[in-house]
Design a protein around this motif. Structure first.
Motif, PDB file in Angstrom:
ATOM      1  N   THR A  35       1.027  -1.347   0.003  1.00 37.38           N
ATOM      2  CA  THR A  35       0.084  -0.057   0.005  1.00 37.38           C
ATOM      3  C   THR A  35       0.952   1.348  -0.118  1.00 37.38           C
ATOM      4  O   THR A  35       1.744   1.306   0.858  1.00 37.38           O
ATOM      5  CB  THR A  35      -0.950  -0.011   1.126  1.00 37.38           C
ATOM      6  OG1 THR A  35      -1.688  -1.171   1.136  1.00 37.38           O
ATOM      7  CG2 THR A  35      -1.764   1.100   1.134  1.00 37.38           C
ATOM      8  N   ASP A  37       2.236   5.092   0.564  1.00 37.43           N
ATOM      9  CA  ASP A  37       2.251   5.959   1.562  1.00 37.43           C
ATOM     10  C   ASP A  37       1.237   6.784   1.416  1.00 37.43           C
ATOM     11  O   ASP A  37       0.493   7.244   2.379  1.00 37.43           O
ATOM     12  CB  ASP A  37       3.681   6.976   1.461  1.00 37.43           C
ATOM     13  CG  ASP A  37       4.874   6.294   1.840  1.00 37.43           C
ATOM     14  OD1 ASP A  37       4.525   4.919   2.334  1.00 37.43           O
ATOM     15  OD2 ASP A  37       6.018   6.724   2.024  1.00 37.43           O
ATOM     16  N   LYS A  40      -2.106   4.770   2.281  1.00 35.84           N
ATOM     17  CA  LYS A  40      -1.726   4.571   3.699  1.00 35.84           C
ATOM     18  C   LYS A  40      -2.388   5.782   4.870  1.00 35.84           C
ATOM     19  O   LYS A  40      -2.962   5.704   5.545  1.00 35.84           O
ATOM     20  CB  LYS A  40      -0.500   4.207   3.871  1.00 35.84           C
ATOM     21  CG  LYS A  40      -0.153   3.116   5.306  1.00 35.84           C
ATOM     22  CD  LYS A  40       0.796   2.471   5.298  1.00 35.84           C
ATOM     23  CE  LYS A  40       1.975   2.997   4.439  1.00 35.84           C
ATOM     24  NZ  LYS A  40       3.289   2.064   4.861  1.00 35.84           N
ATOM     25  N   SER A  65       2.667  -3.553   5.004  1.00 31.73           N
ATOM     26  CA  SER A  65       2.652  -2.142   5.228  1.00 31.73           C
ATOM     27  C   SER A  65       1.598  -1.667   6.277  1.00 31.73           C
ATOM     28  O   SER A  65       1.621  -1.019   7.148  1.00 31.73           O
ATOM     29  CB  SER A  65       2.399  -1.598   3.882  1.00 31.73           C
ATOM     30  OG  SER A  65       2.045  -0.211   3.897  1.00 31.73           O
ATOM     31  N   LEU A  66       0.323  -2.423   6.161  1.00 33.76           N
ATOM     32  CA  LEU A  66      -0.760  -1.989   6.799  1.00 33.76           C
ATOM     33  C   LEU A  66      -0.638  -2.625   8.266  1.00 33.76           C
ATOM     34  O   LEU A  66      -0.942  -2.091   9.411  1.00 33.76           O
ATOM     35  CB  LEU A  66      -2.207  -2.502   6.288  1.00 33.76           C
ATOM     36  CG  LEU A  66      -2.590  -1.907   4.968  1.00 33.76           C
ATOM     37  CD1 LEU A  66      -3.780  -2.464   4.430  1.00 33.76           C
ATOM     38  CD2 LEU A  66      -2.561  -0.310   5.006  1.00 33.76           C
ATOM     39  N   GLU A  69       1.808  -0.450  10.237  1.00 35.36           N
ATOM     40  CA  GLU A  69       1.298   0.863  10.348  1.00 35.36           C
ATOM     41  C   GLU A  69       0.277   0.756  11.731  1.00 35.36           C
ATOM     42  O   GLU A  69       0.333   1.680  12.478  1.00 35.36           O
ATOM     43  CB  GLU A  69       0.742   1.530   9.247  1.00 35.36           C
ATOM     44  CG  GLU A  69       0.314   2.897   9.095  1.00 35.36           C
ATOM     45  CD  GLU A  69       1.547   3.699   9.203  1.00 35.36           C
ATOM     46  OE1 GLU A  69       1.559   4.879   9.871  1.00 35.36           O
ATOM     47  OE2 GLU A  69       2.655   3.365   8.135  1.00 35.36           O
TER      48      GLU A  69
END
Length: 191
Positions: A35, A37, A40, A65-66, A69
């Motif tokens: 995903t 930036d 996100k 990525s998720l 985060e």
């Protein structure tokens, strides 16, 4: 998250929370789409105040990525599902790199649809669904989430899909939607 990744590496950046600005190595390969930036940042702005102390399920973790985060934004617990062993191993390596205990992150190398056939011990508050494009996996995942009790009351479901999939039929209330490049991001709330 898509086809079998190759062994080259790239990186993702955590955009907010306790690890803001940290870069993590990820496998680069055909079909692996971390995903961005920009997407996100939009998603976590939409979720502001709805991640901390929540249970999250990342159905197609891929680069993480998720997953990372959400943990950076103080999620209580994340289950990250990734079908390909090399990508799952990279997720576990990044878990160690950030010193995330097993009690906060459970990475499983498993097929998502098979995993969702079981009944969870406890439901989840936030679901990330970013499946491989053009594989018709969104509807079966949504059905299994509902049938087997994966969603807590008031849960949030984030779905990232290809641009040409312009209409989704899901039983939840659309909260926000945005297009960026070849991706449509949608955030739903479970009533």
């Amino acid at each position: 998250m898509a086809q079998h990744p190759k062994s080259q590496t790239g990186s993702i950046r955590i955009i907010g929370g306790q690890w803001r600005g940290r870069k993590l190595p990820v496998l680069a390969g055909e079909g692996l789409r971390p995903t961005t930036d920009r997407v996100k940042e939009t998603l976590f702005n939409w979720l502001q105040g709805r991640v901390a102390n929540r249970r999250c399920l990342d159905l197609f973790a891929g680069s993480g990525s998720l997953t990372f985060e959400a943990l950076s934004h103080q999620a209580d617990y994340v289950v990250a599902l990734e079908r390909f062993a090399k990508a799952a191993s990279q997720l576990k390596a990044n878990q160690q790199r950030l010193n995330v205990p097993q009690s906060k992150l459970n990475v499983q190398c498993v097929d998502t649809l098979k995993f969702l056939l079981q009944k969870p011990e406890q439901g989840f508050d936030l679901i990330f669904m970013d499946p491989p494009f053009r594989k018709q996996m969104i509807a079966p995942c949504c059905d299994l989430l509902i049938q087997h009790g994966w969603l807590n009351t008031g849960a949030w479901v984030y779905i990232e899909s290809e641009q040409e999939l312009d209409e989704l039929v899901v039983p939840w209330q659309l909260h926000r939607q945005k297009s960026a490049g070849q991706v449509i991001s949608r955030l739903y709330q479970v009533e």
